[in-house]
Design a protein around this motif. Structure first.
Motif, mmCIF file in Angstrom:
data_model
loop_
_atom_site.group_PDB
_atom_site.id
_atom_site.type_symbol
_atom_site.label_atom_id
_atom_site.label_comp_id
_atom_site.label_asym_id
_atom_site.label_seq_id
_atom_site.Cartn_x
_atom_site.Cartn_y
_atom_site.Cartn_z
ATOM 1 N N SER A 1 0.865 -1.139 0.014
ATOM 2 C CA SER A 1 -0.006 0.086 0.025
ATOM 3 C C SER A 1 0.880 1.302 -0.130
ATOM 4 C CB SER A 1 -0.949 -0.073 1.099
ATOM 5 O OG SER A 1 -0.176 0.035 2.394
ATOM 6 N N HIS B 1 2.259 1.745 -3.580
ATOM 7 C CA HIS B 1 1.437 2.214 -4.636
ATOM 8 C C HIS B 1 0.845 3.509 -4.476
ATOM 9 C CE1 HIS B 1 0.964 -1.289 -7.103
ATOM 10 N NE2 HIS B 1 1.095 -1.991 -6.144
ATOM 11 N N GLU B 2 1.091 4.220 -3.464
ATOM 12 C CA GLU B 2 0.605 5.732 -2.970
ATOM 13 C C GLU B 2 1.049 6.508 -4.076
ATOM 14 O OE1 GLU B 2 2.225 6.888 0.376
ATOM 15 O OE2 GLU B 2 0.706 5.645 1.798
ATOM 16 N N SER B 3 2.145 6.543 -4.493
ATOM 17 C CA SER B 3 2.644 7.648 -5.401
ATOM 18 C C SER B 3 3.767 6.995 -6.171
ATOM 19 C CB SER B 3 3.098 9.034 -4.943
ATOM 20 O OG SER B 3 4.114 8.415 -4.052
ATOM 21 N N PRO B 4 4.093 7.386 -7.405
ATOM 22 C CA PRO B 4 5.526 6.680 -8.133
ATOM 23 C C PRO B 4 6.514 7.364 -7.696
ATOM 24 C CG PRO B 4 4.115 8.280 -9.498
ATOM 25 C CD PRO B 4 3.230 8.080 -8.175
ATOM 26 N N LYS C 1 10.260 8.744 -7.795
ATOM 27 C CA LYS C 1 10.791 9.775 -8.699
ATOM 28 C C LYS C 1 12.485 9.147 -8.708
ATOM 29 C CE LYS C 1 7.606 13.139 -8.632
ATOM 30 N NZ LYS C 1 6.686 12.622 -9.376
ATOM 31 N N GLN D 1 12.690 7.477 -0.221
ATOM 32 C CA GLN D 1 11.222 8.350 -0.445
ATOM 33 C C GLN D 1 10.144 7.504 0.422
ATOM 34 O OE1 GLN D 1 10.498 8.394 -4.634
ATOM 35 N NE2 GLN D 1 12.431 9.349 -4.932
ATOM 36 N N LYS D 2 10.441 6.163 0.543
ATOM 37 C CA LYS D 2 9.266 5.397 0.908
ATOM 38 C C LYS D 2 9.443 4.803 2.505
ATOM 39 C CE LYS D 2 6.819 5.440 -2.575
ATOM 40 N NZ LYS D 2 5.688 6.416 -2.691
ATOM 41 N N ASN E 1 7.895 7.491 -17.469
ATOM 42 C CA ASN E 1 7.207 6.648 -16.643
ATOM 43 C C ASN E 1 7.680 5.087 -16.838
ATOM 44 O OD1 ASN E 1 6.129 8.603 -14.959
ATOM 45 N ND2 ASN E 1 4.697 8.900 -16.349
ATOM 46 N N ASP F 1 5.318 1.782 -9.909
ATOM 47 C CA ASP F 1 5.728 2.668 -11.037
ATOM 48 C C ASP F 1 6.802 3.565 -10.594
ATOM 49 O OD1 ASP F 1 3.568 1.836 -12.565
ATOM 50 O OD2 ASP F 1 2.108 2.899 -11.254
ATOM 51 N N GLU G 1 9.068 6.930 -12.049
ATOM 52 C CA GLU G 1 9.439 8.222 -13.106
ATOM 53 C C GLU G 1 10.718 8.435 -12.974
ATOM 54 O OE1 GLU G 1 7.584 12.702 -14.193
ATOM 55 O OE2 GLU G 1 6.832 11.532 -12.243
#
Length: 148
Positions: A70, A73-76, A78, A105-106, A126, A142, A144
């Motif tokens: 979860s 999957h919140e945001s891609p 970078k 980042q996570k 992407n 995902d 980017e």
């Protein structure tokens, strides 16, 4: 003769399974080589307890897996890369860079060997990568690629 396997045995079964084998195979090979124990009442009781513990552990791992998925999957993600004038990047994005981006980042530490990039990453844009958590549990992430 019934035996409880302690470890995986080729063409017979996996660890913590109750299997029927011929008496000589069990007495002369499996039990002396510490691959199995005899299926007596006390060992069967231990087997049931061990299965309960493994089920609890599996449930805990599944809950942790779902929380990691979860968050991913919140945001891609970078990932910065040096680019030329045409938008092509120098070199390519690797699993090491993706693992570093996930950590920064996570906040999760994922081994780079578990990350598989689906497409060749040679330009900005992407993309997707697969992360294999083992036991058939995979997730697509995902990311980017942006100019540094």
């Amino acid at each position: 003769m019934q035996v409880i396997l302690i470890q995986d045995v080729n063409n017979l079964g996996g660890a913590h399974e109750l299997v029927n084998v011929k008496s000589g195979y069990g007495r002369n090979f499996l039990i002396p080589s510490k691959m199995a124990v005899e299926a007596n009442p006390s060992n069967l009781k231990q087997l049931e307890e061990r299965k309960k513990q493994l089920a609890k552990k599996e449930e805990k791992l599944l809950a942790e897996f779902n929380s990691v998925v979860s968050v991913l999957h919140e945001s891609p993600l970078k990932i910065g890369a040096k680019t030329g004038t045409s938008g092509k990047i120098f070199g390519s994005v690797t699993s090491v860079q993706i693992a570093r981006a996930i950590r920064e980042q996570k906040g999760y530490e994922i081994d780079r060997r578990r990350i598989h990039i689906i497409d060749d990453v040679k330009e900005l844009g992407n993309y997707k990568a697969k992360i294999d958590f083992g036991k058939g549990q995979e997730v697509e992430v995902d990311f980017e690629v942006i100019a540094e």
